[in-house]
Design an enzyme around this catalytic site. Sequence first.
Site, PDB file in Angstrom:
ATOM      1  N   ALA A 102      -1.457  -3.884   6.831  1.00 50.28           N
ATOM      2  CA  ALA A 102      -1.693  -4.101   4.982  1.00 50.28           C
ATOM      3  C   ALA A 102      -0.320  -4.420   4.390  1.00 50.28           C
ATOM      4  O   ALA A 102       0.191  -5.245   4.640  1.00 50.28           O
ATOM      5  CB  ALA A 102      -2.535  -2.410   4.625  1.00 50.28           C
ATOM      6  N   SER A 103      -0.125  -3.501   3.406  1.00 54.33           N
ATOM      7  CA  SER A 103       1.027  -3.926   2.443  1.00 54.33           C
ATOM      8  C   SER A 103       2.189  -3.848   3.051  1.00 54.33           C
ATOM      9  O   SER A 103       3.440  -4.391   2.524  1.00 54.33           O
ATOM     10  CB  SER A 103       0.819  -3.211   1.077  1.00 54.33           C
ATOM     11  OG  SER A 103      -0.085  -3.618   0.266  1.00 54.33           O
ATOM     12  N   VAL A 104       2.279  -3.198   4.212  1.00 53.41           N
ATOM     13  CA  VAL A 104       3.886  -3.382   4.949  1.00 53.41           C
ATOM     14  C   VAL A 104       4.069  -4.867   5.012  1.00 53.41           C
ATOM     15  O   VAL A 104       5.119  -5.127   5.362  1.00 53.41           O
ATOM     16  CB  VAL A 104       3.637  -2.533   6.085  1.00 53.41           C
ATOM     17  CG1 VAL A 104       5.259  -2.701   6.945  1.00 53.41           C
ATOM     18  CG2 VAL A 104       3.496  -1.014   5.734  1.00 53.41           C
TER      19      VAL A 104
END
Length: 432
Positions: A102-104
């Site tokens: 995801a947003s990593v």
Amino acid sequence: MKRVRASLIGLVVAASCGREPTTPVTQPVTPPAQQEMPTTGTGMPGMTSFDQRVRDLMRQYGIPGGAVALVRDGKLIYARGFGYADAENKTPVQPDALFRIASVSKPITSAAIMKLVEDGKLGLDDRVAPLIADLKPAPGAKVDPRWEQITIRHLLNHTGGWDRDKPNGGFDPMFQSAVAAAAVGAPAPASAETIIRYMKGMPLDFDPGTKWAYSNFGYDILGRVIERLSGMPYEEFVRTRVLQPAGANRTRVGKTRMKDALADEVRYYYPGAALNWPLVPSVFPGEGIVPANYGGYYLEATDSHGGWVSSTVDLLRFLTHVDGRASPADILSPQLVAEMTGSGATTCPDGSCYYAAGWWVRPGQGDATWWHGGDYPGTKGMLVRSANGFAWVALFNAGAPNSLVNELDAALWNALGVITSFPTHDLFSSFR
């Protein structure tokens, strides 16, 4: 070891995980009875209590599987898998199992932008509009003139002009696939470029540079900038110039459908729930109702803000090559590392941290702690570079609140605090 606490407790703000698409909960989540929990990988002396705390937290939050890894002074000293990559078939999670992150993904995209700066192809204060001028809005749509003010730095720092959380009308276009495709007459599910065309016909929510508001869409645009300036597909450029030089060879952009999952990729679940719950309309026309984690959103279109699939080991390989420390050698110059992490809008409630280019940053101890989280239906992750020479990453195959990360963070530093002698080995060479 003299204990130096670098905890993020109280600072992992809600936005740190991007608060990706949410799915209505139609029944209460009850963690399943789970007597056994396999653990894979080599244990580290003094961290038995940490291993148990990870297992306890996974049971508490109803998470089938996870992986946690730890670096000290550039060396991988701990990497373990917990629970099940495939709960139905009782397949254990390996330490280097692949997860949606995801947003990593945002720090990865930021590093790729810095490579373009290094190549002399881009400046952080360059205007964005000329770089994506080929992406036309729907016929008859009026483009907000403030698009001309948006810079690369604005997009990196979430100050581009879009506020998905504004009252009475805020939305995240990255998860409005059918709406975006219909608006510009493009095929569904909407590609990353289709979403930009759609948004060019929508007004900005504030003047660029005047406000901080977390924006997945801004990073969507950055992915297209990378493509246009490099002449390569986003994934190819990032893998060639960022990930492979760091040794993160197994990290790839993921696929929406379960049948297209990568080899060694875990299955994704809901806390305490079966694989096929809850059900939502598929983003693929004609597919009907599908599990939200396998078709409720179009993963491929989220590539540059949330689409990567990686392992704890690969993420730490990436991190240790952009962390501003001497060993191993960084793939970015010290000047560009400073640009990536040196300044940004204050975001933590107590004023102690800010959002730089793809990282939350909290100065301290003569250095700084950087971190980023990620959430999608069926996955949760956190990547942390601490100010005292450690870095750690945790990935799970079910969603969970930030309290899980806070408790995991506390358990890790409590475990490290009682260790008097750390291993000298480096496990990186043990993994692909």
